[in-house]
Design a protein around this motif. Sequence first.
Motif, short mmCIF file in Angstrom:
data_model
loop_
_atom_site.label_atom_id
_atom_site.label_comp_id
_atom_site.label_asym_id
_atom_site.label_seq_id
_atom_site.Cartn_x
_atom_site.Cartn_y
_atom_site.Cartn_z
N UNK A 38 -18.85 -8.06 -6.92
CA UNK A 38 -19.69 -8.86 -7.93
C UNK A 38 -21.40 -8.62 -7.51
N UNK A 39 -21.47 -8.19 -6.23
CA UNK A 39 -22.83 -7.98 -5.79
C UNK A 39 -23.31 -6.48 -5.92
N UNK A 40 -22.36 -5.60 -6.31
CA UNK A 40 -22.54 -4.15 -6.03
C UNK A 40 -23.28 -3.61 -7.22
N UNK A 41 -23.99 -2.35 -6.91
CA UNK A 41 -24.50 -1.77 -8.02
C UNK A 41 -23.97 -0.29 -7.88
N UNK A 94 -15.74 -0.64 -14.47
CA UNK A 94 -16.58 -1.02 -13.16
C UNK A 94 -17.39 -2.45 -13.70
N UNK A 95 -17.75 -2.57 -14.94
CA UNK A 95 -18.35 -3.78 -15.51
C UNK A 95 -17.13 -4.95 -15.39
N UNK A 96 -15.93 -4.61 -15.72
CA UNK A 96 -14.77 -5.61 -15.53
C UNK A 96 -14.69 -6.21 -14.23
N UNK A 97 -15.05 -5.20 -13.40
CA UNK A 97 -15.17 -5.98 -11.68
C UNK A 97 -16.55 -6.41 -11.40
N UNK A 98 -17.41 -6.64 -12.44
CA UNK A 98 -18.69 -7.37 -12.40
C UNK A 98 -19.62 -6.57 -11.35
N UNK A 99 -19.50 -5.14 -11.42
CA UNK A 99 -20.27 -4.19 -10.96
C UNK A 99 -21.36 -3.76 -11.79
N UNK A 100 -22.78 -3.70 -11.44
CA UNK A 100 -23.90 -3.42 -12.29
C UNK A 100 -23.68 -1.71 -12.27
N UNK A 101 -23.92 -1.31 -13.52
CA UNK A 101 -23.55 0.35 -13.49
C UNK A 101 -24.73 0.96 -14.21
N UNK A 102 -25.30 1.88 -13.54
CA UNK A 102 -26.33 2.94 -14.15
C UNK A 102 -25.92 4.39 -14.31
N UNK A 103 -26.02 4.76 -15.29
CA UNK A 103 -25.53 6.30 -15.73
C UNK A 103 -26.71 7.14 -15.69
N UNK A 104 -26.49 8.37 -14.98
CA UNK A 104 -27.72 9.42 -14.67
C UNK A 104 -27.14 10.60 -14.89
N UNK A 132 -30.96 5.35 -5.01
CA UNK A 132 -30.49 5.68 -3.63
C UNK A 132 -30.25 4.22 -3.04
N UNK A 133 -30.51 3.00 -3.48
CA UNK A 133 -29.91 1.86 -3.13
C UNK A 133 -28.61 1.38 -3.47
N UNK A 134 -28.00 2.29 -4.40
CA UNK A 134 -26.83 1.94 -4.97
C UNK A 134 -25.56 1.34 -3.81
N UNK A 135 -24.39 0.73 -4.11
CA UNK A 135 -23.62 0.80 -3.44
C UNK A 135 -22.23 1.77 -3.35
N UNK A 136 -22.28 2.47 -4.43
CA UNK A 136 -21.36 3.60 -4.79
C UNK A 136 -21.91 4.55 -5.80
N UNK A 150 -7.83 2.76 -11.92
CA UNK A 150 -8.19 3.70 -10.86
C UNK A 150 -9.55 3.34 -10.04
N UNK A 151 -10.53 2.85 -10.74
CA UNK A 151 -11.82 2.65 -10.16
C UNK A 151 -11.68 1.66 -8.83
N UNK A 152 -10.96 0.68 -9.07
CA UNK A 152 -10.51 -0.41 -8.05
C UNK A 152 -10.35 0.34 -6.64
#
Length: 196
Positions: free
Chosen positions: A10-13, A31-41, A50-54, A110-112
Amino acid sequence: MTRADRLPLATWRAVILHRDHPSVDALKRQLELLHIRVNVAWPQIDEADTGADVIFFDADMGHDGQFPWPTGFAPMPMIALIGSEAPGRIEWALSQGSNAHLLKPIGSTGAYSAILIAAHAYRMARSQADDIRALEDRLRQRPIVVRAILKLLQQEGLDEAGAWKRLRKIAMDWGMTIEETAEAICRDDRRTRSGA
């Protein structure tokens, strides 16, 4: 995996490095269902990411230079998004430091498991790399240990076993490694004369 080992997702990006595609939308929903903040690039990772968790990255259209770090030295777990199982594409994904993968098209699962596997593989790889660096450092310092032993042999008239015993005693008294103590002896640190 114990409860204490579980990742605080829940704290991940996360960053998804992929062109617009239905698989990206499906992954983003997971990912959003896992409460992960997501950025698409696309086509590359920005310095802010570069500070993302995954990082999830497109292995099919990916290319060198997409990441702002040296090839294979990602500062976070990397998950390859694979649609084409062409050997060259798989090799490229592995060279980027992929710790896990998801096959495209991506559905609703599959993402989890990919995150858990990638995070574990990443931690293990980092731990092994740290161990190797520590061993290489100690190996590089071995000549100074030999010089310190020779110095103790000459200055204190000890035999080899006595010199090693003296080196270990000084190291224990000072709370230092053998290598650090050997450097002090070779520097002629005054404390080495008293052993205190």
